[in-house]
Design a protein around this motif. Sequence first.
Motif, mmCIF file in Angstrom:
data_model
loop_
_atom_site.group_PDB
_atom_site.id
_atom_site.type_symbol
_atom_site.label_atom_id
_atom_site.label_comp_id
_atom_site.label_asym_id
_atom_site.label_seq_id
_atom_site.Cartn_x
_atom_site.Cartn_y
_atom_site.Cartn_z
ATOM 1 N N LYS A 1 55.732 14.873 46.295
ATOM 2 C CA LYS A 1 57.320 14.841 46.025
ATOM 3 C C LYS A 1 57.455 15.281 44.459
ATOM 4 O O LYS A 1 57.109 14.435 43.674
ATOM 5 N N GLU B 1 60.586 16.424 41.699
ATOM 6 C CA GLU B 1 61.681 16.424 41.130
ATOM 7 C C GLU B 1 62.283 17.967 41.089
ATOM 8 O O GLU B 1 61.416 18.924 40.758
ATOM 9 N N GLU C 1 68.846 14.505 48.445
ATOM 10 C CA GLU C 1 68.071 13.845 47.269
ATOM 11 C C GLU C 1 67.776 15.362 46.195
ATOM 12 O O GLU C 1 67.488 16.432 46.849
ATOM 13 N N HIS C 2 67.799 15.264 45.094
ATOM 14 C CA HIS C 2 67.276 16.123 44.036
ATOM 15 C C HIS C 2 65.810 16.055 43.743
ATOM 16 O O HIS C 2 65.277 16.007 43.014
#
Length: 377
Positions: free
Chosen positions: A28, A30, A54-55
């Motif tokens: 994951k 950002e 989600e960003h």
Amino acid sequence: MNALIKHLGLSLGLSLCLLAQPQVPDKKLEASPGQTLDVKLETGGSIHIRGGAEHAVTVKTKLTGRDADQIRVSVERSSGGVSIVSKYETNRSRQSGSADLEITVPGRFDLDLKSAGGDLRIEGVEGNLRGKTMGGGLDLSHLKGKVALSSMGGSISLVSSQVEGKVSTMGGTVTIKDVVGDIKGSSMGGNVVYDNVQRPGKTADEKEVVISTMGGEIRVPAAPSGANVKTMGGSIHIGSAKTFVKATTMGGSIDIKELDGGAIATTMGGDISVTMVGDPAVGNRDVRLESKGGEIHLTLPAGLSMTVDVEIEHTKNSTRTFKIDSEFPLAISETPEWSESRGTARKTLKGTASIGGGKHKIVIRTINGNVVIKKGR
């Protein structure tokens, strides 16, 4: 007993092999909306991408195949977003494996996808969406933005989206349904189906259907503002159309079930069937139907003002007898001599008439095929 032991040993070996399939940990990173996901699967593999709130970009990887233990997958940040690459650790011939990806990206995110072979599935993403697979289907839904997506061999489904651009395949069916945008679909060897495809800012009633494909059937359930369709090899089916239809195929039949307007329909080898409906006093209702080898059936409103010009060329080597069968009164004549001006000796059977003032031109041409003209309601 020995055979049983060998069997158990083989089964255990296969089980251990399956259990030993290499695993890639989930990752994951950002990410900001508007960035780009760049995927290059040199090993091949399917790619499934969902847009999320989600960003971040999340990646789940599954390695399969005989040489899965030789596959290396990198998931890294790049200057423009996130980059994913799969490749074999060693350069050997005939390696077999794939890296299948399940990815979630921010809802607004650009995509640049390449796979050596595998399905592409994209849903709920807005952006500049580019992608190519060397073999696999495209399953596309709830997209927004620009698309340039292609497969070397597989079917394409694009539904419930607002996009412009092109989707194409070298072999498979293309289905585009409930889409707003200037979108083109093409297949080198499959059917193309448009259903409720609209231009931006316009309703379906204001959209002319435009399709050009290298091969396969074209199916259009409805063309409320007309259609211009062409295939290099396949039949054309139009359920209903208004205004005007231009339909061309190099080899196949043409069928227009309900035509509230005029038409030009041409085939190099197939039958043509057209039924005209609606008020015969409204709009342009000129019709030209041509086949190089098939029957032509045309139904016209009883009150249509028209000039009728029908010609059937029948060759001397044909064993059939051809005719013009019309429910409207026509003057029928035939050339007395065989003509060889165009190769094979042939005669021409003609049917002509001027009915109700002769406003609209009805022209029909075929070779070695019957012509049937009926009165509609």
